[in-house]
Scaffold this motif. Structure first.
Motif, PDB file in Angstrom:
ATOM      1  N   ASP A 150       0.805  -1.401   0.042  1.00 33.58           N
ATOM      2  CA  ASP A 150      -0.010  -0.134  -0.083  1.00 33.58           C
ATOM      3  C   ASP A 150       0.890   1.297   0.074  1.00 33.58           C
ATOM      4  N   ASN A 151       2.127   1.103   0.733  1.00 38.13           N
ATOM      5  CA  ASN A 151       2.943   2.361   0.892  1.00 38.13           C
ATOM      6  C   ASN A 151       3.543   2.522  -0.518  1.00 38.13           C
ATOM      7  N   ALA A 152       4.095   1.327  -1.178  1.00 34.80           N
ATOM      8  CA  ALA A 152       4.944   1.391  -2.227  1.00 34.80           C
ATOM      9  C   ALA A 152       3.828   1.956  -3.392  1.00 34.80           C
ATOM     10  N   ILE A 153       2.512   1.921  -3.283  1.00 39.94           N
ATOM     11  CA  ILE A 153       1.752   2.286  -4.140  1.00 39.94           C
ATOM     12  C   ILE A 153       1.368   3.769  -3.990  1.00 39.94           C
ATOM     13  N   LYS A 154       1.063   4.187  -2.635  1.00 40.89           N
ATOM     14  CA  LYS A 154       0.726   5.436  -2.194  1.00 40.89           C
ATOM     15  C   LYS A 154       1.794   6.667  -2.540  1.00 40.89           C
ATOM     16  N   TYR A 155       3.283   6.148  -1.949  1.00 44.09           N
ATOM     17  CA  TYR A 155       4.332   7.058  -2.070  1.00 44.09           C
ATOM     18  C   TYR A 155       4.814   7.060  -3.386  1.00 44.09           C
ATOM     19  N   ASN A 156       4.041   7.104  -4.426  1.00 44.36           N
ATOM     20  CA  ASN A 156       4.602   6.942  -5.666  1.00 44.36           C
ATOM     21  C   ASN A 156       4.125   7.940  -6.584  1.00 44.36           C
ATOM     22  N   LYS A 208       9.310  -3.318  -3.480  1.00 40.99           N
ATOM     23  CA  LYS A 208      10.200  -2.196  -4.078  1.00 40.99           C
ATOM     24  C   LYS A 208       9.344  -1.233  -4.827  1.00 40.99           C
ATOM     25  N   ASP A 209       9.748   0.147  -4.599  1.00 38.91           N
ATOM     26  CA  ASP A 209       8.972   0.976  -5.830  1.00 38.91           C
ATOM     27  C   ASP A 209       9.940   2.063  -6.292  1.00 38.91           C
ATOM     28  N   ASN A 210       9.572   2.707  -7.272  1.00 42.66           N
ATOM     29  CA  ASN A 210      10.283   3.714  -7.760  1.00 42.66           C
ATOM     30  C   ASN A 210       9.698   5.031  -7.386  1.00 42.66           C
ATOM     31  N   ARG A 242      13.071   6.539  11.541  1.00 38.94           N
ATOM     32  CA  ARG A 242      11.822   6.922  12.305  1.00 38.94           C
ATOM     33  C   ARG A 242      10.488   6.509  11.857  1.00 38.94           C
ATOM     34  N   ILE A 243      10.581   5.868  10.381  1.00 41.49           N
ATOM     35  CA  ILE A 243       9.234   5.663   9.831  1.00 41.49           C
ATOM     36  C   ILE A 243       8.537   4.214  10.511  1.00 41.49           C
ATOM     37  N   PHE A 244       9.206   3.745  11.325  1.00 44.59           N
ATOM     38  CA  PHE A 244       8.646   2.694  12.193  1.00 44.59           C
ATOM     39  C   PHE A 244       7.919   3.056  13.531  1.00 44.59           C
ATOM     40  N   PHE A 248       2.828   6.551  14.602  1.00 41.59           N
ATOM     41  CA  PHE A 248       2.234   7.987  13.831  1.00 41.59           C
ATOM     42  C   PHE A 248       3.448   8.886  13.511  1.00 41.59           C
ATOM     43  N   TYR A 249       4.687   8.373  13.124  1.00 39.76           N
ATOM     44  CA  TYR A 249       5.665   9.244  12.475  1.00 39.76           C
ATOM     45  C   TYR A 249       5.336   9.103  10.944  1.00 39.76           C
ATOM     46  N   ARG A 250       5.145  10.172  10.309  1.00 42.58           N
ATOM     47  CA  ARG A 250       5.178  10.301   8.934  1.00 42.58           C
ATOM     48  C   ARG A 250       6.034  11.549   8.388  1.00 42.58           C
ATOM     49  N   VAL A 251       6.707  11.217   7.366  1.00 41.16           N
ATOM     50  CA  VAL A 251       7.376  12.255   6.718  1.00 41.16           C
ATOM     51  C   VAL A 251       6.811  13.424   6.250  1.00 41.16           C
ATOM     52  N   ASP A 252       5.817  13.273   5.732  1.00 42.32           N
ATOM     53  CA  ASP A 252       4.942  14.351   5.113  1.00 42.32           C
ATOM     54  C   ASP A 252       3.282  14.088   5.618  1.00 42.32           C
ATOM     55  N   HIS A 305       0.455  14.448   2.970  1.00 42.69           N
ATOM     56  CA  HIS A 305       0.355  13.720   2.032  1.00 42.69           C
ATOM     57  C   HIS A 305      -0.134  12.594   2.469  1.00 42.69           C
ATOM     58  N   SER A 306       0.301  11.703   3.657  1.00 43.80           N
ATOM     59  CA  SER A 306      -0.222  10.848   4.466  1.00 43.80           C
ATOM     60  C   SER A 306      -1.582  10.926   4.788  1.00 43.80           C
ATOM     61  N   ARG A 307      -2.242  12.236   5.273  1.00 47.12           N
ATOM     62  CA  ARG A 307      -3.536  12.135   5.447  1.00 47.12           C
ATOM     63  C   ARG A 307      -4.237  12.122   4.013  1.00 47.12           C
ATOM     64  N   GLY A 322      -5.030   8.690   3.022  1.00 44.12           N
ATOM     65  CA  GLY A 322      -5.710   7.900   4.038  1.00 44.12           C
ATOM     66  C   GLY A 322      -4.673   7.294   4.928  1.00 44.12           C
ATOM     67  N   GLY A 323      -3.489   7.888   5.038  1.00 43.02           N
ATOM     68  CA  GLY A 323      -2.662   7.171   5.922  1.00 43.02           C
ATOM     69  C   GLY A 323      -2.889   7.270   7.452  1.00 43.02           C
ATOM     70  N   THR A 324      -2.569   6.170   8.260  1.00 43.26           N
ATOM     71  CA  THR A 324      -2.749   6.514   9.556  1.00 43.26           C
ATOM     72  C   THR A 324      -1.639   6.776  10.347  1.00 43.26           C
ATOM     73  N   GLY A 325      -0.317   6.538   9.834  1.00 39.93           N
ATOM     74  CA  GLY A 325       0.780   6.526  10.453  1.00 39.93           C
ATOM     75  C   GLY A 325       1.156   5.514  11.231  1.00 39.93           C
ATOM     76  N   LEU A 326       0.591   4.158  11.026  1.00 42.30           N
ATOM     77  CA  LEU A 326       0.627   3.105  12.030  1.00 42.30           C
ATOM     78  C   LEU A 326       1.148   1.831  11.183  1.00 42.30           C
ATOM     79  N   GLY A 327       1.012   1.946   9.576  1.00 39.60           N
ATOM     80  CA  GLY A 327       1.191   0.910   8.975  1.00 39.60           C
ATOM     81  C   GLY A 327       2.530   0.228   9.448  1.00 39.60           C
ATOM     82  N   LEU A 328       3.529   0.880   9.257  1.00 40.32           N
ATOM     83  CA  LEU A 328       4.815   0.363   9.437  1.00 40.32           C
ATOM     84  C   LEU A 328       5.168  -0.206  10.913  1.00 40.32           C
ATOM     85  N   SER A 329       4.625   0.499  11.989  1.00 41.20           N
ATOM     86  CA  SER A 329       4.645  -0.244  13.117  1.00 41.20           C
ATOM     87  C   SER A 329       4.413  -1.545  13.202  1.00 41.20           C
TER      88      SER A 329
HETATM   89  P1  ADP Z   1       1.235   5.951   6.732  1.00 43.64           P
HETATM   90  O1  ADP Z   1      -0.192   5.438   7.162  1.00 43.64           O
HETATM   91  O2  ADP Z   1       1.493   7.369   6.896  1.00 43.64           O
HETATM   92  O3  ADP Z   1       1.676   5.479   5.465  1.00 43.64           O
HETATM   93  P2  ADP Z   1       3.263   4.310   7.685  1.00 43.64           P
HETATM   94  O4  ADP Z   1       3.677   3.772   8.846  1.00 43.64           O
HETATM   95  O5  ADP Z   1       2.677   3.155   6.727  1.00 43.64           O
HETATM   96  O6  ADP Z   1       2.389   5.427   7.656  1.00 43.64           O
HETATM   97  O7  ADP Z   1       4.526   4.823   6.788  1.00 43.64           O
HETATM   98  C1  ADP Z   1       5.156   6.060   7.816  1.00 43.64           C
HETATM   99  C2  ADP Z   1       5.692   7.044   6.987  1.00 43.64           C
HETATM  100  O8  ADP Z   1       6.660   6.430   6.076  1.00 43.64           O
HETATM  101  C3  ADP Z   1       4.719   7.597   5.843  1.00 43.64           C
HETATM  102  O9  ADP Z   1       4.087   8.534   6.107  1.00 43.64           O
HETATM  103  C4  ADP Z   1       5.554   7.905   4.537  1.00 43.64           C
HETATM  104  O10 ADP Z   1       6.324   9.239   4.868  1.00 43.64           O
HETATM  105  C5  ADP Z   1       6.951   7.087   4.778  1.00 43.64           C
HETATM  106  N1  ADP Z   1       6.829   5.922   3.812  1.00 43.64           N
HETATM  107  C6  ADP Z   1       6.480   4.565   4.210  1.00 43.64           C
HETATM  108  N2  ADP Z   1       6.563   3.609   3.084  1.00 43.64           N
HETATM  109  C7  ADP Z   1       7.158   4.325   2.179  1.00 43.64           C
HETATM  110  C8  ADP Z   1       7.607   4.415   0.509  1.00 43.64           C
HETATM  111  N3  ADP Z   1       7.318   3.249   0.187  1.00 43.64           N
HETATM  112  N4  ADP Z   1       7.932   5.732   0.000  1.00 43.64           N
HETATM  113  C9  ADP Z   1       8.305   6.592   0.608  1.00 43.64           C
HETATM  114  N5  ADP Z   1       7.819   7.129   1.913  1.00 43.64           N
HETATM  115  C10 ADP Z   1       7.230   5.998   2.606  1.00 43.64           C
END
Ligand code: ADP
Length: 254
Positions: free
Chosen positions: A159-165, A187-189, A200-202, A205-209, A212-214, A217-224
Motif C-alpha cells: 500500500d505504501n509502495a503504491i501511495k508514495y509513488n 520495491k517501488d520507484n 523513524r518511519i517505524f 504515528f511518524y509520517r515524513v509528510d 500527504h499521508s493524510r 488515507g494513511g494512519t501513520g501506524l502501517g509500518l509499526s
Molecule cells: P502511513 O499510514 O502514513 O503511510 P506508515 O507507518 O505506513 O504510515 O509509514 C510511515 C511514513 O513512512 C509514511 O507516512 C511515509 O512518509 C513514509 N513511507 C513509508 N513507505 C514509504 C515508501 N514506500 N516510499 C516513501 N515513503 C514511505
C-alpha cells in the motif's frame, strides 16, 4: 544499578537478583512512558477527524450551507469518518500484536505465496486508480506464522509502495527463498525516504509528510504493524531508500 554493577566483590546471588529487579523496574517505567505517549498521540489523532466531522455537521445543522454545497460537506464527513475507521482498526491491530497471547495469535503453517496473491488482488484497483503498475512474482514458500498478521504486513508495505509513488511509477512485490529463508521484497520507484527519516518511519504515528499521508488515507501506524509483526515472526526488516529514486523494503524470515 551502576553501584551494584560496579561492586563485583559484593555480588552474590542475592545482589544479582536485585540487579535484575532494578533493571526490570526501569524497563517497566520505559514501557509505561511509551504507553502514556501512545495514549496522548491516539487521542490527538482521533480528535482531528472527529472535530472535522462535528464541525461540518454543525454547519449543516445550523443551515449555514447553500443547498448545492451540502453534498460536498457530506462527502467531507464521509472521508473523515473513513479515516477515523481506518485509524481505529489500525490501533486495534497494533494493540493486539502488543498484548495478545499465543491463543489469540495462533501460529500455523502459512502459505506466503497465497498471502502475496491476495494482497496483489486487493490492491490492484487502488494501484490502477493511481496509475501505478503493481506486479507480483514469486516462488512457493511456507512458514509457521499468523496468517492475518502476515497479510497486514505485506499489505501495508505494498500500500505504501503504491501511495508514495507517482503516476506512471512501479511497485513490485517479490517472494523468494534465499539460503532456505523466505524473503519478501517490496520495491517501488516512487518518492523515496530521506536518510534521517528512515530510522523513524517505524515509530507509531511518524509520517515524513503529514499532509500527504493524510491525503492518501494513511494512519501513520502501517509500518509499526510491520515492525511488530516482524518481531512476532522473528523476521528481519531492512530498508533501502533514496529520495526521488524509490524504496526497497525486505522482510527475511528465519
Ligand atoms: P502511513 O499510514 O502514513 O503511510 P506508515 O507507518 O505506513 O504510515 O509509514 C510511515 C511514513 O513512512 C509514511 O507516512 C511515509 O512518509 C513514509 N513511507 C513509508 N513507505 C514509504 C515508501 N514506500 N516510499 C516513501 N515513503 C514511505
Amino acid at each position: 544499578v551502576y553501584q551494584l554493577l560496579a561492586n563485583p566483590v559484593r555480588v552474590s546471588e542475592q545482589v544479582s537478583g536485585a540487579v535484575i529487579l532494578v533493571l526490570d523496574v526501569t524497563e517497566k517505567q520505559e514501557a509505561e512512558k511509551m504507553r502514556r505517549e501512545f495514549s496522548a498521540n491516539v487521542s490527538h489523532e482521533l480528535k482531528t477527524p472527529l472535530m472535522s466531522i462535528s464541525g461540518y455537521a454543525e454547519i449543516i445543522e445550523n443551515g449555514m450551507v447553500r443547498q448545492e454545497d451540502i453534498q460536498n460537506f457530506a462527502g467531507r464527513i464521509h472521508t473523515e469518518a473513513s479515516r477515523l475507521s481506518a485509524l481505529v482498526e489500525d490501533i486495534i491491530r497494533l494493540s493486539r500484536l502488543d498484548e495478545a497471547g499465543e491463543d489469540e495469535l495462533p501460529m500455523e503453517p502459512t502459505d506466503l505465496y497465497e498471502i502475496c496473491e491476495d494482497v496483489r488482488s486487493h490492491l490492484s484497483k487502488s494501484a490502477a486508480d493511481q496509475k501505478v503498475t503493481f506486479g507480483f512474482r514469486g516462488v512457493r514458500a511456507e512458514i509457521t506464522g499468523v496468517r492475518q498478521v502476515l497479510y497486514e504486513m505485506v499489505y501495508n508495505l505494498c500500500d505504501n509502495a503504491i501511495k508514495y509513488n507517482r503516476p506512471g511509477g512501479r511497485a513490485d512485490l517479490i517472494l523468494d527463498v534465499v539460503n532456505g529463508r523466505p524473503k519478501i521484497t517490496v520495491k517501488d520507484n516512487g518518492i523515496g525516504i530521506a536518510k534521517e527519516d528512515i530510522d523513524r518511519i517505524f515509530e507509531r504515528f511518524y509520517r515524513v509528510d503529514k499532509s500527504h499521508s493524510r491525503e492518501t488515507g494513511g494512519t501513520g501506524l502501517g509500518l509499526s504493524i510491520v515492525k511488530h509483526g516482524a518481531i512476532l515472526h522473528n523476521a528481519k526488516v531492512t530498508v533501502d531508500s533514496e529520495p526521488g529514486k524509490g524504496t526497497d523494503i525486505e522482510i527475511v524470515f528465519n
